[in-house]
Design an enzyme around this catalytic site. Structure first.
Site, PDB file in Angstrom:
ATOM      1  N   CYS A   4       3.569   7.257  10.026  1.00  0.00           N
ATOM      2  CA  CYS A   4       3.344   8.074   8.498  1.00  0.00           C
ATOM      3  C   CYS A   4       4.930   8.687   8.243  1.00  0.00           C
ATOM      4  CB  CYS A   4       2.397   8.812   8.537  1.00  0.00           C
ATOM      5  SG  CYS A   4       0.616   7.877   8.938  1.00  0.00           S
ATOM      6  N   GLY A  51      -7.399   0.314   3.593  1.00  0.00           N
ATOM      7  CA  GLY A  51      -8.621   1.318   3.791  1.00  0.00           C
ATOM      8  C   GLY A  51      -8.179   2.307   5.052  1.00  0.00           C
ATOM      9  N   ILE A 105      -5.443   6.406   6.593  1.00  0.00           N
ATOM     10  CA  ILE A 105      -6.039   6.335   5.590  1.00  0.00           C
ATOM     11  C   ILE A 105      -4.774   5.432   4.688  1.00  0.00           C
ATOM     12  CG2 ILE A 105      -6.791   6.622   3.191  1.00  0.00           C
ATOM     13  CD1 ILE A 105      -8.815   8.536   4.834  1.00  0.00           C
ATOM     14  N   ARG A 137       0.847  -1.229   0.087  1.00  0.00           N
ATOM     15  CA  ARG A 137       0.100   0.115  -0.009  1.00  0.00           C
ATOM     16  C   ARG A 137       1.030   1.084   0.032  1.00  0.00           C
ATOM     17  NH1 ARG A 137       1.182   2.239   4.640  1.00  0.00           N
ATOM     18  NH2 ARG A 137       0.972   1.045   6.463  1.00  0.00           N
ATOM     19  N   GLY A 138       0.368   2.441  -0.076  1.00  0.00           N
ATOM     20  CA  GLY A 138       0.960   3.717  -0.272  1.00  0.00           C
ATOM     21  C   GLY A 138       1.206   3.919   1.466  1.00  0.00           C
ATOM     22  N   THR A 197       2.468   2.087   9.914  1.00  0.00           N
ATOM     23  CA  THR A 197       1.251   2.196  10.680  1.00  0.00           C
ATOM     24  C   THR A 197       1.127   1.275  11.720  1.00  0.00           C
ATOM     25  OG1 THR A 197       0.085   3.040   8.706  1.00  0.00           O
ATOM     26  CG2 THR A 197      -1.376   2.345  10.406  1.00  0.00           C
TER      27      THR A 197
END
Lengths: 78, 223
Positions: free
Chosen positions: B179, B161, B149, B81-82, B86
């Site tokens: 992040c 998501g 997100i 994912r970008g 997280t």
């Protein structure tokens, strides 16, 4: 020869970073196989092959940015 | 045409507490089903403590060694994912919408804004004023982050998501630089000064997804 371009990803998105190549030059691909993963903001987008063939050339390396519409790879179409 | 015709059929599935890997496997099979034409699916769950690192995420944003993390019972998973690192842990509601974005504007930015709106509307139900911050994906209360997100898309079908801190143990965020930014995290429990009721929040989340995406959700045990 068929070009794989950075697709339109959304309004205001002008570029993406190549995160991962699923294929290398010389690999056979089928139409719709995911060939490269792009990252933009917090999203990852998989770009599929638009035709069956052999990956002839990869033009943007992992970690490099490409603009929308830029050529990512060239497929020697069957 | 009847009014209900504008609401498309969709399913939700409450997975409860489930390992990151097990939920990931389920996401992948669900993505395949939705690519093949199945109705949209919303997966709701919590994960045991796990750090996930986006494809281009920097290892140095994890502030402890793997053995130290293992000792604390925290797993590390690198995923497609970008985004940067997280944390997921019990008390955080994780929502995986598996939607065909061809029907929702085919636009990554609009899609992520819709996810942010769902979180903002949910928090509003509980009297919490949350907002976007320009250029920083996620949902914020003041300068603190409450929802994160990170999405993936294959054949324009979404996965990964939204993660909202409900009763999350915020101490765990000291394991990482979330992040890749020096961001302070917050939770609903901290803001409300009491634990929030997860079942009620799940019901509200489904309502907000229904409104934002014009979907009519029914529960589905097996997909």
């Amino acid at each position: 020869m068929t070009k794989i371009l950075v697709p339109e990803l959304g309004e205001g998105i002008v570029k993406a970073t190549v995160a991962f190549w699923h294929v290398k030059a010389g690999d056979q691909v089928r139409e719709d196989d995911d060939i490269v993963e792009l990252v933009t903001d917090k999203a990852t987008f998989n770009v599929p092959a638009n035709c069956p063939g052999v990956i002839k050339d990869i033009l943007v390396k992992e970690g490099q940015e490409a603009r929308i519409g830029e050529i990512l790879a060239i497929i020697d179409a069957k | 045409m009847q009014h209900t015709a504008t609401q498309h059929r969709a399913h939700y599935r409450d997975l409860g507490l489930i390992s990151y890997q097990e939920a990931w496997d389920l996401q992948k099979t669900t993505v395949d089903a939705v690519i093949a034409g199945a109705a949209p699916v919303l997966l709701l769950c919590e994960h045991p403590a796990v750090l996930t690192l986006g494809r281009l995420g920097a290892e140095e944003h994890i502030l402890f060694s793997r053995p130290e993390l293992a000792q604390k019972g925290v797993e590390v998973v690198r995923i497609d994912r970008g985004g940067e690192v997280t944390l997921h842990s019990p008390g955080q509601l994780v929502i995986y919408p598996i939607f065909n974005l061809n029907y929702f504007g085919k636009d990554l930015r609009i899609y992520m804004q819709k996810l942010e709106q769902v979180a903002i509307d949910l928090l509003h139900d509980f009297g919490i004023v949350a907002k976007r911050i320009d250029g920083r994906t996620g949902v914020w209360v003041g300068q603190d982050k409450i929802a994160s997100i990170g999405v993936g898309v294959r054949k324009w079908v979404s996965y990964h998501g939204l993660a909202i801190n409900i009763n999350t143990d915020l101490q765990l965020f000291s394991l990482i630089r979330p992040c890749g930014l020096d961001v302070q995290m917050t939770s609903m429990a901290r803001l409300l000064n009491r634990p929030a009721e997860l079942d009620l929040i799940k019901t509200k989340i489904i309502e907000h997804f229904s409104r934002e995406f014009h979907l009519n959700f029914t529960s589905e045990e097996k997909i």
